[in-house]
Design a protein around this motif. Structure first.
Motif, PDB file in Angstrom:
ATOM      1  N   ALA A 189       0.723  -1.196   0.023  1.00 34.66           N
ATOM      2  CA  ALA A 189       0.063  -0.131   0.067  1.00 34.66           C
ATOM      3  C   ALA A 189       0.897   1.317   0.016  1.00 34.66           C
ATOM      4  CB  ALA A 189      -0.936  -0.049   1.283  1.00 34.66           C
ATOM      5  N   ASP A 190       0.995   1.806  -1.045  1.00 33.30           N
ATOM      6  CA  ASP A 190       1.726   3.160  -1.340  1.00 33.30           C
ATOM      7  C   ASP A 190       0.939   4.359  -0.984  1.00 33.30           C
ATOM      8  OD1 ASP A 190       3.998   4.797  -2.067  1.00 33.30           O
ATOM      9  OD2 ASP A 190       3.752   4.544  -4.147  1.00 33.30           O
ATOM     10  N   GLU A 191       1.334   5.185   0.103  1.00 36.32           N
ATOM     11  CA  GLU A 191       0.487   6.312   0.587  1.00 36.32           C
ATOM     12  C   GLU A 191      -0.888   5.920   0.501  1.00 36.32           C
ATOM     13  OE1 GLU A 191       2.065   8.640   2.185  1.00 36.32           O
ATOM     14  OE2 GLU A 191       4.310   8.648   1.410  1.00 36.32           O
ATOM     15  N   PRO A 192      -1.480   5.006   1.081  1.00 35.25           N
ATOM     16  CA  PRO A 192      -3.052   4.704   0.791  1.00 35.25           C
ATOM     17  C   PRO A 192      -3.894   5.713   1.329  1.00 35.25           C
ATOM     18  CG  PRO A 192      -2.190   3.406   2.488  1.00 35.25           C
ATOM     19  CD  PRO A 192      -0.961   3.836   1.949  1.00 35.25           C
ATOM     20  N   THR A 193      -3.544   6.768   2.136  1.00 36.55           N
ATOM     21  CA  THR A 193      -4.366   7.615   2.650  1.00 36.55           C
ATOM     22  C   THR A 193      -3.914   9.064   2.220  1.00 36.55           C
ATOM     23  OG1 THR A 193      -2.869   8.187   4.679  1.00 36.55           O
ATOM     24  CG2 THR A 193      -4.678   6.301   4.774  1.00 36.55           C
ATOM     25  N   MET A 205      -7.315   2.841   7.058  1.00 40.83           N
ATOM     26  CA  MET A 205      -6.377   2.223   7.935  1.00 40.83           C
ATOM     27  C   MET A 205      -6.779   1.273   8.659  1.00 40.83           C
ATOM     28  SD  MET A 205      -3.493   3.341   6.976  1.00 40.83           S
ATOM     29  CE  MET A 205      -2.484   2.200   8.199  1.00 40.83           C
ATOM     30  N   GLU A 206      -8.201   1.498   9.258  1.00 39.67           N
ATOM     31  CA  GLU A 206      -8.844   0.422   9.984  1.00 39.67           C
ATOM     32  C   GLU A 206      -9.098  -0.930   9.335  1.00 39.67           C
ATOM     33  OE1 GLU A 206     -12.328   1.936  11.414  1.00 39.67           O
ATOM     34  OE2 GLU A 206     -11.306   3.719  12.906  1.00 39.67           O
ATOM     35  N   LEU A 207      -9.520  -0.690   7.994  1.00 38.72           N
ATOM     36  CA  LEU A 207      -9.398  -1.783   7.038  1.00 38.72           C
ATOM     37  C   LEU A 207      -8.337  -2.604   6.973  1.00 38.72           C
ATOM     38  CD1 LEU A 207     -11.181  -3.422   4.800  1.00 38.72           C
ATOM     39  CD2 LEU A 207     -10.510  -1.692   3.207  1.00 38.72           C
TER      40      LEU A 207
END
Length: 253
Positions: A189-193, A205-207
């Motif tokens: 996950a590359d900078e997912p948020t 992030m909870e997921l």
């Protein structure tokens, strides 16, 4: 997590794992003294050692220019190192042709990017089904598995929605569903948020934590130290080197 992996043409006979005696966690990622050098002698990675075990959730954190993106490309087998050893799911990357490497990537690695990379005008279920495009499964089966993956990330009621009909957080959930639909050994996950508001970022992030609890091995590449510190393991990279690893309980250098 119960794994029912769709058939994908494998990379063929591949030399076995490069590791020695079996550790407590089976290594999914093993980098040994990895160097990536570009023209002019610029070293993006300079002697990186990194092992990620099965079932881990690890944050790889560093500022812009630290080598995070290069490390992502090496671990994701999108690029090859100049020197050193890279093994993914026990397979020595250097021993593979490009075709076999592509097969390895399709079978073992899922990607989630900051920009989602969803096909516009295509429904969520069909965007996710693209993650199984090279699985050899018929389209109807791919769509059924995609619908199940969307339900898994909380989007059972959004299967027919197109990207422009979804919020940023929902788009990232679709991207995550696409990445995990084939149940890969490793989720990168590359900078997912990075493109999300705070609330949507928290939900993503909870997921990822929930998927990890189900057994997924996940590496989150980020510049956000707050996100990294909330993960079970944090690896810090600076100037192409691993400078700290919480799994070791101390700074590396």
């Amino acid at each position: 997590m119960t794994r029912t992996v769709p058939h994908v043409e494998g990379p063929g006979p591949i030399p076995g794992p490069v590791h020695g005696s079996a550790p407590v966690r089976v290594p999914v990622v093993e980098l040994r003294d990895v160097v990536k050098e570009y023209a002019g002698g610029v070293r993006a990675l300079d002697g990186v050692d990194l092992t990620v075990g099965e079932g881990e959730l690890v944050g790889i954190v560093g500022p812009s220019g630290s080598g995070k993106s290069t490390l992502l490309h090496i671990v994701g087998t999108l690029d090859r190192p100049t020197a050193g050893t890279v093994a993914i799911a026990g397979h020595d990357v250097a021993a593979l042709t490009d075709r076999r490497l592509s097969a390895l990537r399709a079978r073992h690695i899922g990607f989630v990017f900051q920009a989602f990379h969803l096909a516009p005008g295509v429904t969520a279920v069909d965007n996710v089904a693209e993650g199984l495009l090279y699985s050899g499964l018929p389209r109807a089966r791919r769509r059924r598995l995609a619908a199940e993956a969307l339900a898994r990330v909380g989007l059972a009621d959004r299967t027919g929605h197109r990207p422009h009909e979804l919020s940023g957080g929902q788009k990232q959930r679709v991207a995550i569903a696409r990445a995990v639909v084939g149940q890969p050994d490793l989720l990168l996950a590359d900078e997912p948020t990075g493109a999300l508001d705070t609330a949507s970022g928290e939900a993503v992030m909870e997921l990822l934590h929930a998927l990890n609890q189900e057994g997924a091995t996940i590496a989150v590449i980020t510049h956000d130290t707050e996100i990294a510190q909330r993960l079970p393991r944090t690896v810090r990279i600076r100037d192409g080197r691993v400078v700290a690893d919480s799994a070791r309980g101390k700074d590396v250098v």
